[in-house]
Design a protein around this motif. Structure first.
Motif, PDB file in Angstrom:
ATOM      1  N   VAL A  33       0.982  -1.079   0.051  1.00 29.18           N
ATOM      2  CA  VAL A  33       0.072   0.146  -0.076  1.00 29.18           C
ATOM      3  C   VAL A  33       0.975   1.231  -0.281  1.00 29.18           C
ATOM      4  O   VAL A  33       2.065   1.145   0.618  1.00 29.18           O
ATOM      5  N   THR A  34       0.606   2.520  -0.814  1.00 29.57           N
ATOM      6  CA  THR A  34       1.299   3.643  -0.695  1.00 29.57           C
ATOM      7  C   THR A  34       0.368   4.590   0.030  1.00 29.57           C
ATOM      8  O   THR A  34      -0.483   5.025  -0.251  1.00 29.57           O
ATOM      9  N   PHE A  35       1.366   5.216   0.914  1.00 32.45           N
ATOM     10  CA  PHE A  35       0.873   6.344   1.424  1.00 32.45           C
ATOM     11  C   PHE A  35       1.657   7.663   1.092  1.00 32.45           C
ATOM     12  O   PHE A  35       2.928   7.554   1.248  1.00 32.45           O
ATOM     13  N   ASP A  36       1.111   8.581   0.422  1.00 33.96           N
ATOM     14  CA  ASP A  36       1.711   9.938  -0.050  1.00 33.96           C
ATOM     15  C   ASP A  36       1.449  10.792   1.056  1.00 33.96           C
ATOM     16  O   ASP A  36       0.406  11.173   1.389  1.00 33.96           O
ATOM     17  N   VAL A  37       2.567  11.304   1.586  1.00 31.76           N
ATOM     18  CA  VAL A  37       2.633  12.300   2.679  1.00 31.76           C
ATOM     19  C   VAL A  37       3.360  13.459   2.301  1.00 31.76           C
ATOM     20  O   VAL A  37       4.492  13.206   2.138  1.00 31.76           O
ATOM     21  N   ASP A  38       2.702  14.698   2.242  1.00 32.08           N
ATOM     22  CA  ASP A  38       3.760  15.890   2.098  1.00 32.08           C
ATOM     23  C   ASP A  38       4.610  15.816   1.019  1.00 32.08           C
ATOM     24  O   ASP A  38       5.864  16.120   1.081  1.00 32.08           O
ATOM     25  N   GLY A  39       4.097  15.094  -0.410  1.00 31.81           N
ATOM     26  CA  GLY A  39       5.109  15.039  -1.302  1.00 31.81           C
ATOM     27  C   GLY A  39       6.018  13.922  -1.474  1.00 31.81           C
ATOM     28  O   GLY A  39       6.900  13.663  -2.149  1.00 31.81           O
ATOM     29  N   ARG A  40       5.970  13.079  -0.499  1.00 30.07           N
ATOM     30  CA  ARG A  40       6.945  11.833  -0.329  1.00 30.07           C
ATOM     31  C   ARG A  40       5.963  10.632  -0.363  1.00 30.07           C
ATOM     32  O   ARG A  40       4.700  10.688   0.149  1.00 30.07           O
ATOM     33  N   PRO A  71       0.845  18.908  10.884  1.00 29.60           N
ATOM     34  CA  PRO A  71      -0.750  18.916  11.175  1.00 29.60           C
ATOM     35  C   PRO A  71      -1.339  19.627   9.989  1.00 29.60           C
ATOM     36  O   PRO A  71      -0.738  20.288   9.404  1.00 29.60           O
ATOM     37  N   GLY A  72      -2.556  19.093   9.650  1.00 27.26           N
ATOM     38  CA  GLY A  72      -3.285  19.371   8.794  1.00 27.26           C
ATOM     39  C   GLY A  72      -2.904  18.777   7.256  1.00 27.26           C
ATOM     40  O   GLY A  72      -3.429  19.248   6.377  1.00 27.26           O
ATOM     41  N   THR A  73      -2.015  18.020   7.203  1.00 26.05           N
ATOM     42  CA  THR A  73      -1.325  17.421   6.035  1.00 26.05           C
ATOM     43  C   THR A  73      -2.439  16.289   5.365  1.00 26.05           C
ATOM     44  O   THR A  73      -2.443  15.157   6.144  1.00 26.05           O
ATOM     45  N   VAL A  90      -9.763   2.660   6.583  1.00 29.72           N
ATOM     46  CA  VAL A  90      -8.762   3.042   7.011  1.00 29.72           C
ATOM     47  C   VAL A  90      -9.226   3.672   8.488  1.00 29.72           C
ATOM     48  O   VAL A  90      -9.903   4.334   8.687  1.00 29.72           O
ATOM     49  N   ALA A  91      -8.407   2.824   9.541  1.00 38.41           N
ATOM     50  CA  ALA A  91      -8.556   3.075  10.939  1.00 38.41           C
ATOM     51  C   ALA A  91      -7.355   4.014  11.299  1.00 38.41           C
ATOM     52  O   ALA A  91      -6.391   3.644  10.817  1.00 38.41           O
ATOM     53  N   TYR A  92      -7.699   5.324  11.921  1.00 40.61           N
ATOM     54  CA  TYR A  92      -6.586   6.222  12.252  1.00 40.61           C
ATOM     55  C   TYR A  92      -6.689   6.486  13.694  1.00 40.61           C
ATOM     56  O   TYR A  92      -7.854   6.723  14.310  1.00 40.61           O
ATOM     57  N   ALA A  93      -5.811   7.333  14.156  1.00 46.81           N
ATOM     58  CA  ALA A  93      -5.551   7.841  15.537  1.00 46.81           C
ATOM     59  C   ALA A  93      -4.999   9.367  15.166  1.00 46.81           C
ATOM     60  O   ALA A  93      -3.800   9.238  14.537  1.00 46.81           O
ATOM     61  N   PHE A  94      -5.282  10.113  16.110  1.00 45.42           N
ATOM     62  CA  PHE A  94      -4.576  11.530  16.010  1.00 45.42           C
ATOM     63  C   PHE A  94      -4.672  12.205  17.336  1.00 45.42           C
ATOM     64  O   PHE A  94      -5.555  11.780  18.079  1.00 45.42           O
ATOM     65  N   GLU A 125      -7.249  21.300  11.244  1.00 48.22           N
ATOM     66  CA  GLU A 125      -6.088  21.506  10.661  1.00 48.22           C
ATOM     67  C   GLU A 125      -4.737  21.453  11.919  1.00 48.22           C
ATOM     68  O   GLU A 125      -3.622  21.352  11.369  1.00 48.22           O
ATOM     69  N   THR A 126      -5.287  21.557  12.886  1.00 48.32           N
ATOM     70  CA  THR A 126      -4.118  21.586  13.806  1.00 48.32           C
ATOM     71  C   THR A 126      -3.731  19.773  14.451  1.00 48.32           C
ATOM     72  O   THR A 126      -3.184  19.796  15.248  1.00 48.32           O
ATOM     73  N   ASP A 127      -4.620  19.072  14.135  1.00 49.62           N
ATOM     74  CA  ASP A 127      -4.693  17.782  14.615  1.00 49.62           C
ATOM     75  C   ASP A 127      -3.230  17.044  13.953  1.00 49.62           C
ATOM     76  O   ASP A 127      -2.972  17.373  12.786  1.00 49.62           O
ATOM     77  N   ARG A 128      -2.652  16.097  14.792  1.00 51.05           N
ATOM     78  CA  ARG A 128      -1.638  15.504  14.428  1.00 51.05           C
ATOM     79  C   ARG A 128      -1.904  14.255  14.372  1.00 51.05           C
ATOM     80  O   ARG A 128      -2.147  13.342  15.374  1.00 51.05           O
TER      81      ARG A 128
END
Length: 167
Positions: A33-40, A71-73, A90-94, A125-128
């Motif tokens: 699976v591919t995760f695209d994060v902030d251009g990576r 945050p907010g990405t 997708v299960a996620y935590a922040f 947008e401030t969640d991490r």
């Protein structure tokens, strides 16, 4: 007569070796699976993977990928056909603000063949991001006889861990 049994024994042993390689090779390739994060673009192998019958399973917690997720990405998640052909989510935590306790949520379930990607956008947008997991469901849901709750067996997971700031 002695040579013939030895020869057929070698032939049989050779055929068994070839069969073992073929059978072993069939189950060796697991989808990524591919995760695209902030251009990576980060490619994750499954941390857990079971066959369709949920009988043959393997675990590899070291196959998770890690990234700094500001945050907010938004995170674009792309799954291969082997995943999108089944139900997945997708299960996620922040975390929010200064509270270190993670908030857990889930996307809607993608029905088989309905989509091959998902963009995860946290509520604020401030969640991490703490973690995002692609979960491929296995066998049909069943009721746990002890708790009487409906359980959805997960046959495979792919994990992205968000690096947390020091401090």
């Amino acid at each position: 007569m002695i040579t013939r049994p030895r020869r057929s024994g070698r032939v049989l042993a050779g055929m068994l070796a070839v069969a073992a390689v073929l059978v072993g090779g069939c189950g060796a390739a697991q989808p990524t699976v591919t995760f695209d994060v902030d251009g990576r673009s980060l490619t994750a192998a499954p941390t857990q993977f079971c066959d369709n019958r949920m009988e043959n399973c393997s675990d590899d917690p070291n196959s998770r990928v890690t990234a700094d997720v500001p945050p907010g990405t938004p995170i674009r998640i792309t799954v291969p056909e082997e995943v999108s052909d089944g139900p997945w989510q997708v299960a996620y935590a922040f975390t929010r603000g200064d509270d270190p306790a993670p908030i857990e949520q889930r996307s809607d379930v993608a029905t088989p063949g309905s989509r091959g990607e998902y963009t995860l956008i946290l509520p604020s947008e401030t969640d991490r991001l703490v973690t995002a997991q692609v979960q491929l469901f296995g066998a049909a849901p069943a009721i746990d006889p002890q708790t009487q709750e409906l359980e959805f067996p997960v046959r495979a997971t792919w994990v992205l861990v968000g690096e947390q700031p020091a401090g």
